[in-house]
Design a protein around this motif. Structure first.
Motif, mmCIF file in Angstrom:
data_model
loop_
_atom_site.group_PDB
_atom_site.id
_atom_site.type_symbol
_atom_site.label_atom_id
_atom_site.label_comp_id
_atom_site.label_asym_id
_atom_site.label_seq_id
_atom_site.Cartn_x
_atom_site.Cartn_y
_atom_site.Cartn_z
ATOM 1 N N CYS A 103 0.865 -1.169 0.000
ATOM 2 C CA CYS A 103 0.000 0.000 0.000
ATOM 3 C C CYS A 103 0.907 1.226 0.000
ATOM 4 C CB CYS A 103 -0.970 0.001 1.180
ATOM 5 S SG CYS A 103 -0.200 0.093 2.786
ATOM 6 N N GLN A 104 0.312 2.341 -0.429
ATOM 7 C CA GLN A 104 1.096 3.555 -0.648
ATOM 8 C C GLN A 104 0.756 4.570 0.440
ATOM 9 O OE1 GLN A 104 0.853 5.305 -4.727
ATOM 10 N NE2 GLN A 104 0.294 7.166 -3.688
ATOM 11 N N GLY A 105 1.664 4.732 1.391
ATOM 12 C CA GLY A 105 1.407 5.637 2.515
ATOM 13 C C GLY A 105 2.000 7.009 2.265
ATOM 14 N N PHE A 106 1.346 7.780 1.450
ATOM 15 C CA PHE A 106 1.832 9.123 1.119
ATOM 16 C C PHE A 106 0.932 10.194 1.744
ATOM 17 C CE2 PHE A 106 3.866 7.904 -3.290
ATOM 18 C CZ PHE A 106 4.654 6.972 -2.664
ATOM 19 N N SER A 107 -0.350 10.215 1.327
ATOM 20 C CA SER A 107 -1.243 11.315 1.716
ATOM 21 C C SER A 107 -1.506 11.315 3.213
ATOM 22 C CB SER A 107 -2.583 11.188 0.999
ATOM 23 O OG SER A 107 -2.395 11.138 -0.387
ATOM 24 N N GLU A 108 -1.726 12.512 3.726
ATOM 25 C CA GLU A 108 -2.085 12.680 5.142
ATOM 26 C C GLU A 108 -3.249 13.652 5.212
ATOM 27 O OE1 GLU A 108 1.262 13.840 7.481
ATOM 28 O OE2 GLU A 108 2.487 12.141 6.829
ATOM 29 N N PRO A 109 -3.873 13.719 6.402
ATOM 30 C CA PRO A 109 -4.996 14.662 6.519
ATOM 31 C C PRO A 109 -4.594 16.079 6.112
ATOM 32 C CG PRO A 109 -4.937 13.210 8.414
ATOM 33 C CD PRO A 109 -3.704 12.893 7.604
ATOM 34 N N GLY A 110 -3.382 16.484 6.458
ATOM 35 C CA GLY A 110 -2.968 17.849 6.111
ATOM 36 C C GLY A 110 -2.078 17.921 4.885
ATOM 37 N N ALA A 111 -1.911 16.809 4.212
ATOM 38 C CA ALA A 111 -0.990 16.788 3.075
ATOM 39 C C ALA A 111 -1.578 15.963 1.939
ATOM 40 C CB ALA A 111 0.369 16.212 3.494
ATOM 41 N N GLY A 112 -2.308 16.644 1.068
ATOM 42 C CA GLY A 112 -2.892 15.989 -0.105
ATOM 43 C C GLY A 112 -2.125 16.428 -1.334
ATOM 44 N N SER A 113 -2.657 17.423 -2.022
ATOM 45 C CA SER A 113 -1.930 17.965 -3.182
ATOM 46 C C SER A 113 -0.572 18.497 -2.743
ATOM 47 C CB SER A 113 -2.729 19.104 -3.819
ATOM 48 O OG SER A 113 -3.976 18.627 -4.245
ATOM 49 N N ASP A 114 -0.553 19.075 -1.553
ATOM 50 C CA ASP A 114 0.707 19.596 -1.012
ATOM 51 C C ASP A 114 1.373 18.503 -0.188
ATOM 52 O OD1 ASP A 114 2.750 21.122 -0.064
ATOM 53 O OD2 ASP A 114 1.512 22.382 1.237
ATOM 54 N N LEU A 115 1.855 17.502 -0.894
ATOM 55 C CA LEU A 115 2.350 16.302 -0.226
ATOM 56 C C LEU A 115 3.525 16.607 0.707
ATOM 57 C CD1 LEU A 115 1.959 13.261 -0.046
ATOM 58 C CD2 LEU A 115 3.472 12.997 -2.004
ATOM 59 N N ALA A 116 4.332 17.589 0.322
ATOM 60 C CA ALA A 116 5.517 17.885 1.129
ATOM 61 C C ALA A 116 5.162 18.464 2.498
ATOM 62 C CB ALA A 116 6.435 18.848 0.374
ATOM 63 N N ALA A 117 3.879 18.736 2.716
ATOM 64 C CA ALA A 117 3.461 19.232 4.032
ATOM 65 C C ALA A 117 3.240 18.092 5.027
ATOM 66 C CB ALA A 117 2.170 20.058 3.889
ATOM 67 N N MET A 118 3.635 16.892 4.647
ATOM 68 C CA MET A 118 3.355 15.743 5.534
ATOM 69 C C MET A 118 4.020 15.915 6.902
ATOM 70 S SD MET A 118 5.738 12.679 4.027
ATOM 71 C CE MET A 118 4.962 12.760 2.443
ATOM 72 N N LYS A 119 3.378 15.317 7.911
ATOM 73 C CA LYS A 119 3.875 15.481 9.283
ATOM 74 C C LYS A 119 4.401 14.187 9.889
ATOM 75 C CE LYS A 119 1.480 19.572 10.905
ATOM 76 N NZ LYS A 119 0.176 19.810 10.243
ATOM 77 N N THR A 120 3.988 13.052 9.347
ATOM 78 C CA THR A 120 4.440 11.779 9.913
ATOM 79 C C THR A 120 5.963 11.791 10.018
ATOM 80 O OG1 THR A 120 2.555 10.598 9.061
ATOM 81 C CG2 THR A 120 4.511 9.270 9.526
ATOM 82 N N LYS A 121 6.434 11.431 11.232
ATOM 83 C CA LYS A 121 7.863 11.597 11.517
ATOM 84 C C LYS A 121 8.536 10.255 11.747
ATOM 85 C CE LYS A 121 7.744 14.468 14.984
ATOM 86 N NZ LYS A 121 7.827 15.462 16.008
ATOM 87 N N ALA A 122 9.744 10.125 11.250
ATOM 88 C CA ALA A 122 10.558 8.961 11.596
ATOM 89 C C ALA A 122 11.807 9.502 12.285
ATOM 90 C CB ALA A 122 10.935 8.184 10.348
ATOM 91 N N GLU A 123 11.923 9.210 13.610
ATOM 92 C CA GLU A 123 13.068 9.733 14.358
ATOM 93 C C GLU A 123 14.020 8.598 14.712
ATOM 94 O OE1 GLU A 123 11.303 13.405 16.876
ATOM 95 O OE2 GLU A 123 10.299 11.465 17.173
ATOM 96 N N ARG A 124 15.270 8.931 14.697
ATOM 97 C CA ARG A 124 16.256 7.918 15.063
ATOM 98 C C ARG A 124 16.014 7.469 16.498
ATOM 99 N NH1 ARG A 124 19.653 6.158 11.261
ATOM 100 N NH2 ARG A 124 20.117 7.705 9.669
#
Ligand SMILES: Cc1cc2nc3c(=O)[nH]c(=O)nc-3n(C[C@H](O)[C@H](O)[C@H](O)COP(=O)(O)OP(=O)(O)OC[C@H]3O[C@@H](n4cnc5c(N)ncnc54)[C@H](O)[C@@H]3O)c2cc1C
Lengths: 318, 379
Positions: B128-149
């Motif tokens: 599955c393709q986990g790209f879009s977020e509630p706040g990041a649709g057309s403006d995909l680069a606005a995504m908030k999901t974080k991956a921290e070390r």
């Protein structure tokens, strides 16, 4: 499947483009319909115009030439003779401009001129007529093509083109319509894009407003769609392809003309603004060969012959 | 110029049709409802895709050294047309073979390749393709999901994705998450969907049974080698593999089939009158235009030319054609739409509603056309 022009086709298109490029900026008159005997002679002498081609050019090349010539503001008949003429007239010597009409041909006809020729499509056959000065009268221009009307037309005097079915003539006429709309649409779009880049309001080019951009983007998609459908129809010679191209073209012509005119503001409605050469070709072409609905029915007939036949039987009175 | 298929392309199409004839039972339309997101089709795909693989029809466009046949992009497109028109029996495995697999081939570590590619080429792997977020649709680069070390090595992922197709059916999520402060500090992760901390909820929609999900990531542990390519390069990776996808799905294939079926239904009832003929033909003309525009993009791709604005033109035309088709369906076949008895008609109709949104909205295509084709000035 190969969307590129062959080498020969590319050479022809580029040769015509060079001639056309020399004259693109020429018009000084604000007439609705501009004649350009010099350009016309140059194109003819190089063998690019006309239904008979010494170079052996067919309807596809006729289309490519019409795609270039149609960018000129001058009314130069290239598509009817180059596409329909080359497809159905075969060895008949034909003068230009070539007009085409459905019998009884009693209305105004595009490019009907003394000294030219006309293809008349009756219910049963297709006829060719050399048109003399005394046969026709000029119709004052409302659209950006020259229109003429027969003073008297004796269809019986025209040569019947043996072996050419009325349906075949109409099919190629549809390709002509699509070709003319495609090129007028492209020229109108390009003129409009240039204009909206220059014209400033609210301290910015109006072409930077998204409302303007989106509608022109939409126009661009329509023009490209028409162009490819027309090229396919000229290449395949299939009735369905021609009907689909003409349907797409006539269904898009209104929007292309309206939006391109709109974005020129009041200037777009003047004879000073060169847009009218293309906008008023697009308008003229909307009703040709009975217009969009007829082209659509024809497309339906070619795509779904059984379904249409069944329907005709169903509604026939007992 | 030549708009004919070559004999080899025609026989390739016939091979696909033969396999479809053989593998899809008569009740396929009713059972599948032509919904690639249904549980039924997804389960079916796990048997069907291995069959395609055996027939050399799962990854024919992949290079031979990666197990494919090295066929040109036209063959890939023909495969897409045939599958889309019949309701995509590959379910979401079409994503694996179209872009997720190629991304792994190009950017994957030896371990990722060894683990994932055989499952993709064997036809048993759903992404599955986990790209879009509630706040990041057309403006995909606005995504908030974080991956921290994390201190113990690897990454900890927190955030949520939305509109994720097939998430509850998928084995692995091809996930984009933010790994830095910059707008495009985004990395691509391959995260097994059974990893603790992933919570999936179906979002009911008109598109299909499991077309939409919300996917929540709460302290999800991802090892270092869950990252695809370099950390921080996720954006480039996705842009490059999606550029390979170019025009995406041949949506017109199903739309044209829906129109044909609609015409057949009307003709059977003596209702294919001139008004209906006119609407049907106008929709069909737009479909043919969209098809030619898509094929011109494929032609460019086959000739190794870089992506151009033509892609956006083609994508936009797909949507325009779908709208005209919906006009025809709604005006002349509204009873049939209500009764929902013909699965092909229903699916073609259903699909027309999302074609201006999925994988880049119509407006974003128009923005791109204005920029890349018309070269209009920016604000
Ligand atoms: C059937 C379907 C399946 C999907 N599957 C997935 C999936 O598997 N994984 C995934 O990550 N996503 C998926 N998506 C989500 C899809 O990528 C987004 O819906 C899409 O990118 C648009 O985002 P949005 O829905 O947030 O709309 P928004 O971006 O909020 O847009 C709403 C409207 O505003 C317009 N708009 C936004 N920005 C601009 C602008 N700059 N200029 C002009 N207009 C603008 C849009 O064009 C649109 O008309 C799917 C969507 C659909 C419909």
């Amino acid at each position: 499947m190969d969307f590129d022009l062959t080498e020969d086709q590319a050479l022809i298109a580029s040769a015509v483009r060079q001639i056309v490029a020399r004259h693109l900026a020429d018009p000084t008159s604000a007439d609705f319909v501009l004649n350009a005997p010099v350009v016309e002679r140059e194109l003819t002498e190089n063998g690019f115009l006309g239904a008979t081609s010494e170079m052996g050019l067919g309807p596809v090349e006729g289309l490519l030439i019409a795609e270039e010539v149609g960018r000129l503001p001058f009314a130069i008949e290239a598509a009817t003779s180059g596409i329909l003429g080359r497809a159905i007239l075969d060895a008949h010597p034909v003068r230009r401009p070539l007009a085409v009409a459905l019998a009884p041909a009693d209305g105004p006809i595009r490019y009907l001129q003394g000294g030219g020729a006309a293809v008349i499509i009756t219910d049963d056959d297709v006829r060719l007529l050399q048109v003399e000065e005394q046969d026709v009268e000029r119709v004052p221009a409302v659209f950006a093509y020259p229109f003429g009307r027969f003073r008297r037309l004796n269809v019986d005097k025209a040569v019947v083109l043996e072996g050419v079915a009325p349906e075949s003539a109409k099919q190629w006429w549809r390709v002509v319509i699509a070709a003319e709309i495609g090129v007028a649409g492209r020229a109108a779009l390009e003129a409009t894009v240039e204009f909206v880049k220059q014209r400033r309001q609210f301290n910015r080019a109006i072409g930077s407003f998204q409302a303007v951009q989106h509608r022109l983007a939409h126009v661009a998609t329509l023009v490209q769609g028409i162009e490819w459908l027309t090229r396919r129809a000229a290449t395949s010679g299939a009735a369905a392809d021609a009907a689909l191209a003409a349907t797409m073209a006539q269904q898009s012509a209104g929007l292309i003309h309206a939006d391109c005119t709109q974005f020129h503001g009041a200037y777009g409605t003047t004879l000073d603004c060169p847009l009218h050469f293309w906008a008023y070709r697009l308008r003229a072409l909307r009703g040709e060969l009975k217009g969009l609905s007829h082209q659509s029915v024809e497309a339906a007939r070619s795509l779904w012959p059984d379904a249409v036949a069944k329907q005709s039987r169903a509604v026939r009175p007992a | 110029m030549n708009f004919d298929w070559t004999p080899s392309q025609n026989s390739f199409r016939q091979r696909i049709r033969d396999v479809l004839d053989r593998e899809l039972q008569d009740d396929w339309p009713q059972k599948s409802r032509l919904d690639p997101s249904s549980e039924y089709v997804s389960r079916f795909s796990r048997e069907f895709c291995p069959t395609l693989a055996r027939e050399g029809l799962l990854i024919p466009h992949w290079p031979q050294q990666d197990g494919g046949e090295g066929l040109d992009p036209f063959h890939h497109w023909i495969l897409g047309e045939e599958m889309f028109a019949i309701g995509e029996p590959r379910s979401y495995q079409y994503m694996s073979v179209n872009w997720a697999g190629p991304a792994i081939r190009k950017y994957g570590t030896p371990r990722q390749k060894a683990e994932l590619l055989p499952r993709i080429t064997g036809g048993t792997m759903i992404f599955c393709q986990g790209f879009s977020e509630p706040g990041a649709g057309s403006d995909l680069a606005a995504m908030k999901t974080k991956a921290e070390r994390s201190e113990s090595g690897g990454f900890v992922i927190n955030g949520s994705k939305i509109w994720t197709s097939g998430a509850s059916l998928a084995d692995v999520c091809f996930l984009l998450a933010r790994t830095g402060q910059g707008r495009k500090d985004i990395s691509a992760f391959l995260v097994p969907m059974d990893t603790p901390g992933i919570d999936v909820r179906i979002v009911a929609s008109f598109n299909g049974e499991r077309s939409f999900h919300e996917v929540f990531f709460t302290d999800v542990q991802a090892p270092e080698d869950a990252v695809l390519g370099e950390v921080g390069r996720g954006w480039d990776i996705v842009m490059s593999v999606l550029a390979d996808e170019r025009v995406g799905a041949p949506r017109y294939a199903l739309t044209m089939r829906g129109i044909d079926i609609g015409v057949g239904i009307l003709a059977g009832r003596g209702q294919f009158d001139e008004p209906a003929q006119i609407r049907a033909a106008q929709a069909m003309a737009a479909c043919h235009a969209a098809q030619l525009l898509c094929l011109s993009v494929i032609d460019d791709r086959a000739k190794g030319r870089p992506p151009s604005g033509s892609t956006s033109v083609a994508r936009y035309c797909l949507n325009a054609a779908d709208r005209l088709a919906a006009d025809f369906f709604e005006e002349f076949l509204s009873d049939d739409l209500v009764l929902n008895e013909n699965p092909v008609l229903a699916a073609a109709y259903r699909r027309t509603a999302s074609s201006g949104i999925a994988s880049g909205t119509a407006e974003m295509q128009m923005n791109a056309i204005a920029r890349d084709v018309l070269r209009l000035p920016r604000e």
